[in-house]
Design an enzyme around this catalytic site. Structure first.
Site, short mmCIF file in Angstrom:
data_model
loop_
_atom_site.label_atom_id
_atom_site.label_comp_id
_atom_site.label_asym_id
_atom_site.label_seq_id
_atom_site.Cartn_x
_atom_site.Cartn_y
_atom_site.Cartn_z
N HIS A 1 -96.66 37.34 -14.03
CA HIS A 1 -96.67 39.21 -15.18
C HIS A 1 -95.88 39.37 -16.14
CE1 HIS A 1 -98.06 43.23 -15.30
NE2 HIS A 1 -96.89 43.03 -15.33
N LYS B 1 -108.01 20.54 -39.53
CA LYS B 1 -108.57 21.72 -38.49
C LYS B 1 -107.92 22.99 -37.72
CE LYS B 1 -110.27 21.69 -34.32
NZ LYS B 1 -111.26 21.76 -34.41
#
Ligand code: FAD
Length: 463
Positions: A438, A51
């Site tokens: 970030h 899958k």
């Protein structure tokens, strides 16, 4: 031992059975594993692994579409389904061989045959032989439900067949609103099929957080998947290579394939359980077990999907390991089933751990919700109309993070790490004290300062 051929007989060479056999053999037990189909079981042969390979393959389509905004010109692309299926089969065969070798290396013996009970200590193999075992572990897994016997049910495929289709269907109808239905919807849509999902309830992903359910539905619809809720398939007609699917709302759909992914049932039929005296759990149809995975018969245990508790590979593996340590390792271990992280490899992906908002509000008097939905950085250049959802469910009294829900790229990878914090009972203050990384999407998890909503359940006041 003198009366028994083996210390442990494991029925089923899937995720849980293989782990239990290897660990028990490592503890010095004489072990036999019977597998009637292929070593590795559902996860390796026709579940998680193939899958995920299909999901990765189909997601390439989106990468190609998004590339233009970053300056790429990709003149012509084509996709060959038979190549994908053949390469997937090669990888699955490699894994099956690795599972076989690892079991054999542990000292356990594999019998490539079906096994059923004659009595609580005797197994009959399909070859006609019988084996006497001191302990028996039932790890027979589960199988797809076919649902009610509607006319034309013989034309319908399940996830088992979806992995082996000779051709990519141009149009496919998928009935079901759970993770397997949605993952295959994303797979086929990514490869270019026209996909319609049919679900009887009011929205897909029953049991997931309501915000997640709405977000996934709208994102899948944006990607061109049609989702019809509040109806079921009543009949399937065949006309050569095409099918007409009739729905309970009176409409009908033409397609080249019709697939049902409407749940799975534990493999308990024709195992001879009654001869061994093993009881079934009346609530879920799986084998009834206690917290040690022991069945109603003292020498017979059951783990994994056949117990229908939490049908996930890591759960079956942990239950198998705990059983082997408890019974053969002189180290009693009970599996803690709380805070199991879960993913749906739909497109976009879902990752979640802990409580949904509704569950938390039912269990806690004060619940704070922190929620954000934003355009991921990639979409600003690709132009794709998509949003990421992140949600934290927090106990308003203790500040503990009770649940985390993410929809978007890498949701599953992110949630695996968040699950550690949730399992360690991290508070929202712990999340906030963590530096953001970030620029990432996941930094939102540690920068949501203000609750979107606070629920306070008033204590009942005597009149
Ligand atoms: P299984 O892995 O099913 O193994 C049982 C084995 O027993 C089978 O090999 C079967 O042939 C054999 N057997 C049965 N009866 C007998 C018998 N009488 N004699 C001999 N052998 C017998 N889980 C996840 O965690 N993540 C995912 O992304 C994920 N994706 C999935 C996708 C699909 C399409 C499906 C169907 C499942 C998925 N799962 C996923 C669930 C996961 O595959 C199962 O939870 C896991 O395989 C359960 O392991 P098990 O050991 O209990 O049983």
């Amino acid at each position: 031992m003198a009366d028994y051929d083996v210390d442990l007989f494991v029925i089923g060479g899937g995720s849980g059975g293989v782990r239990a056999a290897r660990i028990a053999a490592g503890h010095g037990a004489k072990v036999m594993v019977a597998e009637e189909y292929r070593m590795g079981g559902t996860c390796v042969i026709r579940g998680c692994v193939p899958k995920k390979l299909f999901v990765i393959g189909s997601h390439v389509h989106q990468e190609i579409e998004d590339a233009a905004g970053f300056g790429w010109t990709i003149p012509q692309v084509s996709f060959d389904w038979p190549t994908l299926v053949a390469n997937k089969d090669k990888e699955i065969a490699r894994l099956e061989a690795a599972y076989t070798t690892n079991v054999e290396k542990s000292g356990a013996h594999i019998a490539k045959t079906r096994a059923v009970f004659e009595d609580a200590h005797t197994l009959r193999l399909a070859t006609g032989e019988t084996v006497k075992a001191n302990y028996v572990l039932i790890a027979t897994g589960g199988a797809p439900n076919h649902g009610p016997e509607i006319p034309g049910i013989e034309h319908v495929i399940s996830s088992n067949e979806a992995f082996h289709l000779a051709e990519l269907p141009r149009r496919i109808v998928i009935q079901g609103g759970g993770y397997i239905a949605l993952e295959f919807a994303g797979i086929f849509a990514g490869f270019g099929s026209d996909v319609t999902v049919i679900y009887r309830g009011d929205n897909i992903l029953r049991g997931f957080d309501e915000d997640v359910r709405e977000h996934v539905r709208s994102e899948m619809e944006k990607r061109g998947i049609t989702i019809l809720t509040g109806c079921t398939v009543t009949k399937v007609d065949r006309h050569g290579k095409e099918f007409t699917t009739h729905l309970s709302n009176g409409s009908s759909l033409a397609s080249e394939k019709v697939m049902f992914a409407i749940g799975r049932h534990p493999n308990v039929a024709n195992l001879g359980l009654e001869k061994a005296g093993v009881a079934i759990n009346p609530n879920n149809g799986g084998i009834a077990v206690d917290a040690w995975s022991k069945s109603s018969v003292s020498n017979i245990y059951a783990i994994g999907d056949v117990t229908h508790r939490h049908n996930l590979t890591p759960v079956a593996i942990r239950e198998g390991h705990a059983f082997a340590d408890t019974v053969f390792g002189k180290r009693p271990v009970q599996v803690d089933h709380s805070n199991i992280p879960t993913a749906v490899f739909s497109q976009p992906e879902v990752g979640m751990v802990g409580l949904t908002e509704a569950e938390a509000r039912a269990q806690f008097s004060h619940v704070d919700i922190y929620k954000t939905s934003f355009r991921p950085i990639k979409a600003t250049m690709s132009g794709r109309d998509t949003r990421v959802l992140m949600k934290l469910v927090v106990d308003g009294v203790s500040d503990r993070v009770l649940g985390c829900h993410i929809v978007g790229d890498c949701a599953a990878e992110t949630i695996q790490a968040v699950a550690i914090a949730v399992k360690m009972k991290a508070t929202k203050a712990d999340f906030d004290a963590t530096f953001a990384l970030h620029p990432t999407a996941a930094e939102e998890l540690v920068t949501m300062r203000t609750p979107t909503v606070r629920y306070v359940r008033q204590a009942a006041v005597a009149p």
